[in-house]
Design a protein around this motif. Structure first.
Motif, PDB file in Angstrom:
ATOM      1  N   UNK A 184      16.406-101.171 -13.673  1.00  0.00           N
ATOM      2  CA  UNK A 184      16.142-102.605 -14.626  1.00  0.00           C
ATOM      3  C   UNK A 184      15.287-102.407 -15.596  1.00  0.00           C
ATOM      4  N   UNK A 197      12.732-104.512 -18.302  1.00  0.00           N
ATOM      5  CA  UNK A 197      11.875-105.887 -18.339  1.00  0.00           C
ATOM      6  C   UNK A 197      11.037-106.038 -19.589  1.00  0.00           C
ATOM      7  N   UNK A 241       7.352-111.580 -20.029  1.00  0.00           N
ATOM      8  CA  UNK A 241       7.607-112.986 -19.943  1.00  0.00           C
ATOM      9  C   UNK A 241       8.978-113.144 -19.675  1.00  0.00           C
ATOM     10  N   UNK A 242       9.693-112.327 -19.203  1.00  0.00           N
ATOM     11  CA  UNK A 242      11.262-112.414 -18.895  1.00  0.00           C
ATOM     12  C   UNK A 242      11.675-111.934 -17.611  1.00  0.00           C
ATOM     13  N   UNK A 243      12.686-112.223 -16.958  1.00  0.00           N
ATOM     14  CA  UNK A 243      13.087-111.395 -15.778  1.00  0.00           C
ATOM     15  C   UNK A 243      13.652-110.137 -16.017  1.00  0.00           C
ATOM     16  N   UNK A 244      13.612-109.306 -15.074  1.00  0.00           N
ATOM     17  CA  UNK A 244      14.284-107.877 -15.196  1.00  0.00           C
ATOM     18  C   UNK A 244      15.814-108.093 -15.472  1.00  0.00           C
TER      19      UNK A 244
END
Lengths: 114, 112
Positions: free
Chosen positions: A36, A38, A41-44
């Motif tokens: 993943x 990332x 401040x964001x999701x993976x």
């Protein structure tokens, strides 16, 4: 006890060169592995996966290699681009049990310099 | 296409206050749903997962609880927050079977 280890907290690479991110695991029951990406401040975001029946999976600039005997996998990014700068997480899952029980490493921060 | 919504993006709460984080998924039916937490300097830790309405499994003992009142809604709650509950909370979904997880953008929770 960490079952998935990313021993390099950070990696710096020049634009256009290859980035190699490494991951080791200890549980021989793991049979599905994922990477993943990332941003802060964001999701993976899911990048690429590999099943234990394979030793290589390729998707564009991203290739994942699996060495089951060494319990090691790596993600190769070729050529690296500044937009690839992010934290990369390795994850693994075993057979049976909770379907989504992905075990994550602590991540490696990749910086691609122009 | 499938989308996942998670809110709020940031939250500052005092110790002892309640918590409710909500997550909804669109564009898919009967997804598996998950709550993960990323504490500072650590990887992603699975807190709860659900394979259907009202079905919740907890992976670690803690001060939090989860509920799934509807097929595509997943809620993370606490009656009284602790300082140690601070972290980055991520909701995720996956299709049934062996498929990747897809994450929301997360909620940064700071307990003061």
């Amino acid at each position: 006890d960490q079952q998935v280890k990313q021993n390099s907290p950070s990696l710096s690479v020049q634009e256009g060169r290859i980035s190699i991110l490494n991951c080791d695991y200890t549980n021989s029951m793991f049979d599905y592995f994922l990477w993943y990406k990332k941003y802060p401040a964001e999701g993976p975001t899911f990048l690429i996966s590999i099943s234990s029946i394979k030793d290589k999976n390729e998707d564009g600039r991203f290739t994942v290699f699996l060495n089951k005997s060494a319990k090691h996998l790596s993600l190769h990014i070729v050529p690296s681009q500044p937009g690839d700068s992010a934290v990369y997480f390795c994850a693994a899952r075993g057979r049976g049990g909770s379907q989504g029980n992905l075990i994550f490493g602590k991540g490696t921060k990749l910086s691609v310099k122009p | 296409s499938q989308t996942i919504h998670q809110w709020p993006a940031t939250l500052v709460q005092p110790v002892g206050s309640p918590l409710s984080l909500e997550c909804t998924v669109e564009g898919t039916s009967n997804p598996n749903l998950y709550w993960y937490r990323q504490a500072a300097g650590r990887g992603l830790q699975l807190l709860f997962y659900s394979v259907g309405i009202g079905q919740i499994s907890s992976e670690v003992p803690q001060n939090l609880s989860a509920s799934r009142p509807q097929d595509r809604q997943f809620i993370l709650s606490s009656k009284k927050l602790l300082l140690s509950d601070s972290g980055f909370y991520l909701c995720a979904w996956s299709s049934q079977g062996r498929s990747p997880l897809h994450f929301g953008n997360g909620t940064r929770l700071t307990v003061t």
